[in-house]
Design an enzyme around this catalytic site. Structure first.
Site, PDB file in Angstrom:
ATOM      1  N   GLY A   8       0.745  -1.255  -0.143  1.00 46.87           N
ATOM      2  CA  GLY A   8      -0.008   0.013   0.098  1.00 46.87           C
ATOM      3  C   GLY A   8       0.835   1.136  -0.022  1.00 46.87           C
ATOM      4  O   GLY A   8       0.367   2.154   0.563  1.00 46.87           O
ATOM      5  N   LEU A  10       1.716   3.588  -2.062  1.00 48.98           N
ATOM      6  CA  LEU A  10       1.063   4.666  -2.980  1.00 48.98           C
ATOM      7  C   LEU A  10       0.424   5.652  -1.936  1.00 48.98           C
ATOM      8  O   LEU A  10      -0.287   6.464  -2.622  1.00 48.98           O
ATOM      9  CB  LEU A  10       1.003   4.686  -4.010  1.00 48.98           C
ATOM     10  CG  LEU A  10       1.861   3.983  -5.074  1.00 48.98           C
ATOM     11  CD1 LEU A  10       1.508   3.508  -6.434  1.00 48.98           C
ATOM     12  CD2 LEU A  10       3.294   5.020  -5.111  1.00 48.98           C
ATOM     13  N   GLY A  11      -0.198   5.230  -0.787  1.00 46.57           N
ATOM     14  CA  GLY A  11      -1.194   5.779   0.034  1.00 46.57           C
ATOM     15  C   GLY A  11      -0.602   6.946   0.566  1.00 46.57           C
ATOM     16  O   GLY A  11       0.646   7.626   0.476  1.00 46.57           O
ATOM     17  N   GLN A  12      -1.512   7.604   1.461  1.00 48.06           N
ATOM     18  CA  GLN A  12      -1.125   8.893   2.300  1.00 48.06           C
ATOM     19  C   GLN A  12       0.384   8.576   3.071  1.00 48.06           C
ATOM     20  O   GLN A  12       0.989   9.366   3.272  1.00 48.06           O
ATOM     21  CB  GLN A  12      -2.397   9.303   3.287  1.00 48.06           C
ATOM     22  CG  GLN A  12      -2.126  10.745   3.878  1.00 48.06           C
ATOM     23  CD  GLN A  12      -2.872  10.864   5.005  1.00 48.06           C
ATOM     24  OE1 GLN A  12      -3.853  10.199   5.495  1.00 48.06           O
ATOM     25  NE2 GLN A  12      -2.862  12.203   5.490  1.00 48.06           N
ATOM     26  N   ASP A  34       2.386  -1.611  -4.357  1.00 53.22           N
ATOM     27  CA  ASP A  34       0.736  -1.301  -4.303  1.00 53.22           C
ATOM     28  C   ASP A  34       0.009  -1.907  -5.293  1.00 53.22           C
ATOM     29  O   ASP A  34       0.934  -2.329  -6.381  1.00 53.22           O
ATOM     30  CB  ASP A  34       0.676   0.261  -4.460  1.00 53.22           C
ATOM     31  CG  ASP A  34      -0.489   0.916  -3.941  1.00 53.22           C
ATOM     32  OD1 ASP A  34      -0.576   1.568  -2.758  1.00 53.22           O
ATOM     33  OD2 ASP A  34      -1.618   0.748  -4.569  1.00 53.22           O
ATOM     34  N   ILE A  35      -1.247  -1.864  -5.368  1.00 56.00           N
ATOM     35  CA  ILE A  35      -2.158  -2.475  -6.392  1.00 56.00           C
ATOM     36  C   ILE A  35      -2.215  -1.629  -7.743  1.00 56.00           C
ATOM     37  O   ILE A  35      -2.493  -2.191  -8.741  1.00 56.00           O
ATOM     38  CB  ILE A  35      -3.687  -2.707  -5.982  1.00 56.00           C
ATOM     39  CG1 ILE A  35      -4.280  -3.775  -6.669  1.00 56.00           C
ATOM     40  CG2 ILE A  35      -4.366  -1.094  -5.663  1.00 56.00           C
ATOM     41  CD1 ILE A  35      -5.564  -4.130  -5.918  1.00 56.00           C
ATOM     42  N   ARG A  36      -1.630  -0.486  -7.562  1.00 49.81           N
ATOM     43  CA  ARG A  36      -1.737   0.560  -8.628  1.00 49.81           C
ATOM     44  C   ARG A  36      -0.479   1.219  -8.933  1.00 49.81           C
ATOM     45  O   ARG A  36       0.576   0.917  -7.847  1.00 49.81           O
ATOM     46  CB  ARG A  36      -2.743   1.566  -8.640  1.00 49.81           C
ATOM     47  CG  ARG A  36      -2.434   2.474  -7.239  1.00 49.81           C
ATOM     48  CD  ARG A  36      -3.877   3.307  -6.864  1.00 49.81           C
ATOM     49  NE  ARG A  36      -3.553   4.004  -5.539  1.00 49.81           N
ATOM     50  CZ  ARG A  36      -3.132   5.081  -5.405  1.00 49.81           C
ATOM     51  NH1 ARG A  36      -2.878   5.806  -6.248  1.00 49.81           N
ATOM     52  NH2 ARG A  36      -2.820   5.761  -4.224  1.00 49.81           N
ATOM     53  N   TYR A 141     -14.212  -0.968   9.970  1.00 48.02           N
ATOM     54  CA  TYR A 141     -12.928  -0.646  10.272  1.00 48.02           C
ATOM     55  C   TYR A 141     -12.339  -0.879  11.494  1.00 48.02           C
ATOM     56  O   TYR A 141     -11.252  -1.591  11.771  1.00 48.02           O
ATOM     57  CB  TYR A 141     -12.689   0.704   9.754  1.00 48.02           C
ATOM     58  CG  TYR A 141     -11.423   1.269   9.966  1.00 48.02           C
ATOM     59  CD1 TYR A 141     -10.581   1.120   8.991  1.00 48.02           C
ATOM     60  CD2 TYR A 141     -10.914   2.144  10.752  1.00 48.02           C
ATOM     61  CE1 TYR A 141      -9.105   1.553   9.027  1.00 48.02           C
ATOM     62  CE2 TYR A 141      -9.563   2.862  10.885  1.00 48.02           C
ATOM     63  CZ  TYR A 141      -8.910   2.507   9.873  1.00 48.02           C
ATOM     64  OH  TYR A 141      -7.461   2.805   9.976  1.00 48.02           O
ATOM     65  N   LYS A 145      -9.505  -3.709  12.672  1.00 52.06           N
ATOM     66  CA  LYS A 145      -8.181  -3.161  13.505  1.00 52.06           C
ATOM     67  C   LYS A 145      -8.235  -3.771  14.873  1.00 52.06           C
ATOM     68  O   LYS A 145      -7.007  -4.338  15.133  1.00 52.06           O
ATOM     69  CB  LYS A 145      -8.425  -1.648  13.888  1.00 52.06           C
ATOM     70  CG  LYS A 145      -7.992  -0.905  12.739  1.00 52.06           C
ATOM     71  CD  LYS A 145      -6.895  -1.066  11.754  1.00 52.06           C
ATOM     72  CE  LYS A 145      -6.532  -0.113  10.648  1.00 52.06           C
ATOM     73  NZ  LYS A 145      -5.296  -0.491   9.971  1.00 52.06           N
TER      74      LYS A 145
END
Ligand code: NAD
Length: 316
Positions: A8, A10-12, A34-36, A141, A145
């Site tokens: 992940g 490419l996220g924040q 990342d998935i993208r 969520y 968690k």
């Protein structure tokens, strides 16, 4: 940590964390996935692989290819988005986590994944929320968690995987946009203050939530990963926080720089009810005592920096 796989990425968080890890450990020693794929520094400054974390075989393949010894698992669906598609959230948040833990177990990697203040719920003590307390969240969520924290503890006790985690509050940053959390308003408000001089908040006046500026969050990840294991009484997951405010307080701080800034409200019932189920402020004493957590930025210092950096970024 010598060779680190980040999911992940490419996220924040990942967008800034990968660059910081590459500064500390060397460009070639941080494998971003990342998935993208996009055209940015994360993809161009070191190894990058397209990886869907629900694909366990591919995760093993990438981890083996680069001979990683640490995994930082960030890929997840965040609170507000998860509430719109709870089944997808369960499959991604739990499926991705167990795959990443299995890779860590098999390849003997150190392991980090963030939990969240979303792991608390309406029956949790709201003020100065302790490290060890009631965790009965009412969001998908939050369910993910809490289950994730327990699963990481299980992998530590059962298989000896060196799992570590932080319960992050809302993270505020200017590099990559937030990915659909309940605290995103505290990022958007800075953009709108500079671009339009006003902001309509979807979170109601008087709703307090914990927050932290991204530089402190990145340091906390590295400090915890580097911490002496013998000093850790907790592992998954440490309360960490730098500040707690409501929309009025952040607006007042922005007005010190932009006196004409206007704030009004159009409360979103979904995100408001998530916010109300979370603590007003959490207690980070265990993180301070067990591995020396500290935050450099309070609301005043963060606001100065956010507005300066965003002025440059947005050319306003
Ligand atoms: P984000 O939404 O900004 O980024 C998530 C990344 O995961 C995206 O780049 C997305 O493309 C990628 N992704 C989505 N599905 C994927 C899949 N199937 N396989 C691989 N990658 C996939 O999230 P973030 O803010 O960077 O958060 C990272 C972690 O930190 C999450 O576990 C989140 O719950 C936790 N956290 C974040 C905050 C915050 O304020 N940002 C607060 C508390 C906890």
């Amino acid at each position: 940590m010598k060779k680190i796989l980040v999911t992940g990425a490419l996220g924040q968080i990942g967008t800034e964390l990968v660059m910081k890890l590459r500064d500390v450990y060397g460009d070639q020693n941080v494998v971003a996935t990342d998935i993208r794929q996009v055209d940015n520094d994360v993809v161009n400054s070191g190894p990058f692989e397209v990886l869907d974390v629900t694909d366990a075989d591919k995760m093993f393949e990438v981890a083996k290819k680069y001979e990683v010894d640490s995994i930082i698992h960030l890929a997840a669906l965040l609170s507000a988005t998860a509430e719109k598609n709870p089944l997808l959230a369960w499959n991604l948040n739990m499926g991705g986590l167990v795959n990443a833990l299995e890779v860590a177990r098999e390849l003997k990697c150190q392991f980090f994944t963030p939990s969240s203040i979303g792991a608390f719920g309406p029956t949790t003590p709201k003020d100065n929320t302790p490290q060890d307390t009631i965790q009965r969240p009412t969001t998908m969520y939050g369910v993910n968690k809490v289950a994730g924290e327990l699963l990481c503890d299980y992998y530590f006790y059962k298989f000896g995987v060196d799992t570590r985690g932080l319960r992050f509050p809302g993270l505020i940053s200017y590099v990559a946009p937030p990915g659909g959390g309940t605290t995103d308003y505290a990022v958007e408000i800075y953009y709108k203050a500079l671009q339009e001089g006003k902001y309509t908040s979807y979170i109601a006046k008087g709703t307090y939530m914990d927050m932290m500026y991204m530089p402190d969050a990145l340091n906390a990840i590295i400090d915890l990963m580097e911490a002496d294991a013998s000093k850790l009484k907790h592992r998954n997951s440490f309360n960490v926080t730098a500040m707690s405010f409501d929309p009025e307080e952040i607006a007042a701080e922005i007005r010190k720089h932009i006196p004409s800034f206007e704030l009004d409200y159009d409360v979103d019932p979904v995100r408001q009810s998530i916010a109300e189920s979370w603590p007003n402020s959490i207690d980070a004493t265990c993180a301070k005592e067990e591995w020396g957590f500290k935050a450099e930025y309070d609301l005043t210092k963060m606001t100065e920096d956010m507005l300066t950096k965003l002025r440059e970024k947005l050319s306003v």
